[in-house]
Design a protein around this motif. Structure first.
Motif, PDB file in Angstrom:
ATOM      1  N   ASN A  14       0.854  -1.193   0.000  1.00  0.00           N
ATOM      2  CA  ASN A  14       0.000   0.000   0.000  1.00  0.00           C
ATOM      3  C   ASN A  14       0.892   1.245   0.000  1.00  0.00           C
ATOM      4  O   ASN A  14       0.993   1.950   0.995  1.00  0.00           O
ATOM      5  N   LYS A  16       0.873   4.275  -1.361  1.00  0.00           N
ATOM      6  CA  LYS A  16       0.356   5.621  -1.108  1.00  0.00           C
ATOM      7  C   LYS A  16       0.041   5.826   0.367  1.00  0.00           C
ATOM      8  O   LYS A  16       0.384   6.851   0.959  1.00  0.00           O
ATOM      9  N   GLU A  17      -0.633   4.841   0.975  1.00  0.00           N
ATOM     10  CA  GLU A  17      -0.983   4.958   2.390  1.00  0.00           C
ATOM     11  C   GLU A  17       0.262   4.979   3.265  1.00  0.00           C
ATOM     12  O   GLU A  17       0.364   5.766   4.211  1.00  0.00           O
ATOM     13  N   LYS A  19       3.285   5.893   2.368  1.00  0.00           N
ATOM     14  CA  LYS A  19       3.993   7.151   2.144  1.00  0.00           C
ATOM     15  C   LYS A  19       3.406   8.248   3.021  1.00  0.00           C
ATOM     16  O   LYS A  19       4.147   9.010   3.668  1.00  0.00           O
ATOM     17  N   ALA A  20       2.081   8.338   3.069  1.00  0.00           N
ATOM     18  CA  ALA A  20       1.427   9.370   3.880  1.00  0.00           C
ATOM     19  C   ALA A  20       1.758   9.193   5.362  1.00  0.00           C
ATOM     20  O   ALA A  20       2.001  10.178   6.078  1.00  0.00           O
ATOM     21  N   GLU A 154       4.025  17.273  -3.494  1.00  0.00           N
ATOM     22  CA  GLU A 154       2.610  17.446  -3.836  1.00  0.00           C
ATOM     23  C   GLU A 154       2.044  18.768  -3.343  1.00  0.00           C
ATOM     24  O   GLU A 154       1.286  19.440  -4.052  1.00  0.00           O
ATOM     25  N   GLU A 294      -6.491  17.660  -4.654  1.00  0.00           N
ATOM     26  CA  GLU A 294      -5.841  16.692  -3.769  1.00  0.00           C
ATOM     27  C   GLU A 294      -4.868  15.832  -4.563  1.00  0.00           C
ATOM     28  O   GLU A 294      -5.140  15.447  -5.695  1.00  0.00           O
ATOM     29  N   LYS A 295      -3.706  15.540  -3.943  1.00  0.00           N
ATOM     30  CA  LYS A 295      -2.731  14.621  -4.509  1.00  0.00           C
ATOM     31  C   LYS A 295      -2.148  13.772  -3.386  1.00  0.00           C
ATOM     32  O   LYS A 295      -1.605  14.313  -2.414  1.00  0.00           O
ATOM     33  N   ASN A 296      -2.278  12.463  -3.512  1.00  0.00           N
ATOM     34  CA  ASN A 296      -1.656  11.541  -2.559  1.00  0.00           C
ATOM     35  C   ASN A 296      -1.933  11.915  -1.109  1.00  0.00           C
ATOM     36  O   ASN A 296      -1.030  11.992  -0.270  1.00  0.00           O
ATOM     37  N   ASN A 297      -3.207  12.182  -0.821  1.00  0.00           N
ATOM     38  CA  ASN A 297      -3.665  12.464   0.540  1.00  0.00           C
ATOM     39  C   ASN A 297      -3.339  13.882   1.004  1.00  0.00           C
ATOM     40  O   ASN A 297      -3.677  14.275   2.121  1.00  0.00           O
ATOM     41  N   TRP A 298      -2.654  14.679   0.157  1.00  0.00           N
ATOM     42  CA  TRP A 298      -2.398  16.080   0.478  1.00  0.00           C
ATOM     43  C   TRP A 298      -3.451  16.941  -0.195  1.00  0.00           C
ATOM     44  O   TRP A 298      -3.753  16.763  -1.379  1.00  0.00           O
TER      45      TRP A 298
END
Length: 307
Positions: A14, A16-17, A19-20, A154, A294-298
């Protein structure tokens, strides 16, 4: 100044998750900007034209000031990364640290920062890259130096997209937490008459002056060393701030004193899960939301000042 370079190599199903979550861990210890590195070769001959496999292993790099708090901050990073392992049985990581100086840090950027299109019409390039302008592109030459801000993260790229959309016919731009001055530069290139940046880091002044010189801009810009809007005495019709959401919430308390009626305000650096609370608080200061991306939770938000 001495620094500790912290590098996390990680694998996750996962990405993306994960990374956040890792970004949140770095933010908890005060790391506001992060380098992301993959292991693809730079040589195009290493790849098949018909097949490109998504990279499975990523790296994240940040820097901590090497002072008496560094051990505590490193322990926070280690413990929080271990917590991810408890939640995700497929997550694997290695954490590396090394000491470096201001000069070492500055040279590290040259390994990873290369020319990039932030939008179809806005290109960011470092001085060590050669680039031929195509069509109507606006090229910003910038070296991050000791003040982070290259446009590739981002939160910054979202700000760039919104500046491109809302900067037309604006007279005065204020960038709160200006760093390298990249958003100031883009605002100026997009036609804003006067751009001002404020930052708490004293190194920012020299970095911004150098970057404006690289872009042959010598007037109608200013750098102020200070905290948020404490030292701002003018009003602006365009304001942008790309900093941590907790700091943005503090900024809201004083934002009205620097806004002209109808001003456009761009906020970035907001994690998805904190967006609702931030928007709710912004309404208390006569800010009406008019845009969102929004990009990648940002998340980046645009408001209009309606008082």
């Amino acid at each position: 100044m001495k620094w500790i370079k912290v590098k996390i190599d990680y694998f996750s199903d996962n990405l993306k998750e994960t990374k956040a979550r890792l970004i949140n861990i770095f933010e908890e210890v005060g790391i506001k900007q992060v380098e992301f590195v993959d292991y693809f070769s730079d040589n195009s001959l290493d790849y098949s034209v018909n097949f490109k496999n998504e990279n499975d292993i990523w790296s994240m790099i940040g820097y901590i000031i090497d002072n008496r708090f560094v051990k505590s901050k490193l322990n926070i990073i280690y413990n929080n990364v271990n917590e991810i392992s408890k939640d995700d049985e497929n997550f694997m990581s290695e954490i590396y640290t090394s000491r470096c100086s201001d000069e070492d840090w500055q040279d590290e950027w040259k390994k990873y920062f290369h020319t990039v299109n932030i939008t179809p019409n806005i290109v960011i390039k470092p001085s060590w890259d050669n680039y031929e302008v195509k069509g109507n592109e606006t090229v910003i030459e910038i070296d991050p130096g000791l003040a982070f801000g290259t446009g590739t993260h981002e939160t910054t790229s979202l700000c760039v997209e919104f500046l491109e959309k809302y900067a037309q016919n604006k007279k005065k731009l204020l960038d709160i937490g200006c760093g390298s001055g990249i958003l100031m530069l883009i605002g100026k290139k997009l036609g804003v008459e006067k751009v001002v940046g404020i930052d708490i880091d004293e190194k920012v002044n020299d970095v911004v002056l150098e970057n404006f010189s690289k872009n042959e801009i010598s007037e109608n810009f200013q750098v102020i060393i200070g905290n948020l809007v404490d030292d701002i005495n003018e009003k602006y019709d365009l304001v942008v701030s790309n900093i941590l959401v907790d700091v943005l919430e503090k900024l809201l308390e004083d934002i009205e004193k620097i806004l002209e009626k109808g001003a456009t305000v761009i906020f970035s650096g907001i994690l998805n899960e904190k967006e609702e609370a931030f928007v709710k608080k912004a309404k208390n200061y006569n800010l009406k939301q008019i845009d969102r991306r929004e990009k990648n939770n940002w998340v980046s938000l645009v408001f209009k000042y309606e008082n």
